[in-house]
Design an enzyme around this catalytic site. Structure first.
Site, short mmCIF file in Angstrom:
data_model
loop_
_atom_site.label_atom_id
_atom_site.label_comp_id
_atom_site.label_asym_id
_atom_site.label_seq_id
_atom_site.Cartn_x
_atom_site.Cartn_y
_atom_site.Cartn_z
CB SER A 84 8.02 -18.88 -17.40
OG SER A 84 8.05 -18.13 -16.21
N1 SAH Z 1 9.69 -15.21 -15.47
C1 SAH Z 1 10.77 -15.91 -14.80
C2 SAH Z 1 10.16 -16.90 -13.85
C3 SAH Z 1 10.97 -17.10 -12.65
S1 SAH Z 1 10.20 -18.16 -11.44
C4 SAH Z 1 11.62 -16.59 -15.83
O1 SAH Z 1 11.11 -16.90 -16.91
O2 SAH Z 1 12.79 -16.87 -15.57
C5 SAH Z 1 9.46 -16.97 -10.35
C6 SAH Z 1 10.37 -15.91 -9.80
O3 SAH Z 1 9.60 -15.14 -8.87
C7 SAH Z 1 11.58 -16.43 -9.04
O4 SAH Z 1 12.73 -15.83 -9.55
C8 SAH Z 1 11.31 -16.00 -7.61
O5 SAH Z 1 12.48 -15.69 -6.88
C9 SAH Z 1 10.46 -14.78 -7.81
N2 SAH Z 1 9.65 -14.41 -6.64
C10 SAH Z 1 8.97 -15.22 -5.80
N3 SAH Z 1 8.35 -14.50 -4.84
C11 SAH Z 1 8.65 -13.19 -5.09
C12 SAH Z 1 8.31 -11.96 -4.44
N4 SAH Z 1 7.54 -11.91 -3.36
N5 SAH Z 1 8.80 -10.83 -4.96
C13 SAH Z 1 9.59 -10.84 -6.07
N6 SAH Z 1 9.93 -11.97 -6.72
C14 SAH Z 1 9.48 -13.13 -6.24
#
Ligand code: SAH
Length: 224
Positions: A73
């Site tokens: 993010s």
């Molecule tokens: N806060 C994280 C953002 C990652 S992007 C960072 O700063 O690195 C969003 C994340 O949500 C991804 O890793 C994706 O795999 C996860 N995600 C998407 N759908 C999901 C679900 N249904 N349950 C759990 N995680 C999920």
């Protein structure tokens, strides 16, 4: 040379310190006011949460790819969402949906008592876990599962933060909010996404719309 590398990796190098300071200044110009949040972002080595090939961009205020079609993010979003969660005072139990790189997890873990982080992609979760251990952030537990379902066994939570955009607010997450609990979640799809703050009031839920955002989608089901 080894020692130098080590220092840089830990981000004590001068360049790194300067670029971090520039990021903090930018976040406060953009309206992030919570000094605890800014301090935590200042001392959290974001370059350890991206591939080495991208580490020179780690302190830019931008999302960056972390593989598997996912992104770490944008620091502004991490700061803003953390600030919204903490607006009414300190929090004990916080659930995070979408661990990804673990960067938001690491920031949260320094701001609240305990973090419960759910991720659907196992390999991302494993790497995030390693990073938090390396940084000695130990108040986090991880679950490989589907964020639409939350983590009912350990509910209720005083705060829930979702770092992927949902088509609707998942009912399970509302159910798992403690009285007075706060849910920060992007809702929408494609280009049309809004950041919401939902609070569990004595009777029902209040809802504040906080403006347009851009996140990757909240998908269905865990993935090996
Ligand atoms: N806060 C994280 C953002 C990652 S992007 C960072 O700063 O690195 C969003 C994340 O949500 C991804 O890793 C994706 O795999 C996860 N995600 C998407 N759908 C999901 C679900 N249904 N349950 C759990 N995680 C999920």
């Amino acid at each position: 040379m080894r020692e130098q590398d080590d220092l840089m990796r830990r981000g004590i190098g001068m360049t790194s310190q300067r670029t971090r300071e520039r990021l903090i200044q930018r976040l406060s110009e953009e309206g992030v006011a919570n000094t605890k949040v800014l301090d935590v972002i200042r001392r959290t080595p974001r370059h350890l949460f991206v591939d080495e090939a991208l580490s020179h961009r780690a302190y830019e205020d931008t999302a960056l790819p972390i593989g598997h079609n996912q992104t770490i993010s944008q620091p502004y979003m991490v700061a803003r969402m953390s600030e919204l969660l903490l607006e009414d005072g300190p929090l004990d139990k916080v659930m995070e949906i979408g661990t990804g790189s673990g960067y938001q997890t690491a920031v949260l873990s320094q701001l609240v008592e305990r973090v419960f982080s759910v991720e659907r992609i196992k390999v991302l979760q494993d790497r995030a876990k390693e990073r938090l251990v390396e940084l000695n952030l130990r108040n986090v537990v991880f679950r490989w599962g589907d964020g639409w379902e939350g983590w009912p066994a350990l509910a209720p939570y005083n705060g829930i933060i979702v770092t992927a955009v949902a088509t609707d607010v998942p009912q399970a997450l509302l159910d798992q909010l403690a009285p007075g609990g706060r849910l920060v979640i992007p809702v929408g799809s494609g280009e049309v996404q809004q950041l919401l703050l939902i609070v569990r009031e004595e009777h029902g839920f209040s809802r504040r719309v906080l403006g347009s955002v851009r996140f990757v989608p909240l998908l269905n089901g865990p993935l090996a």
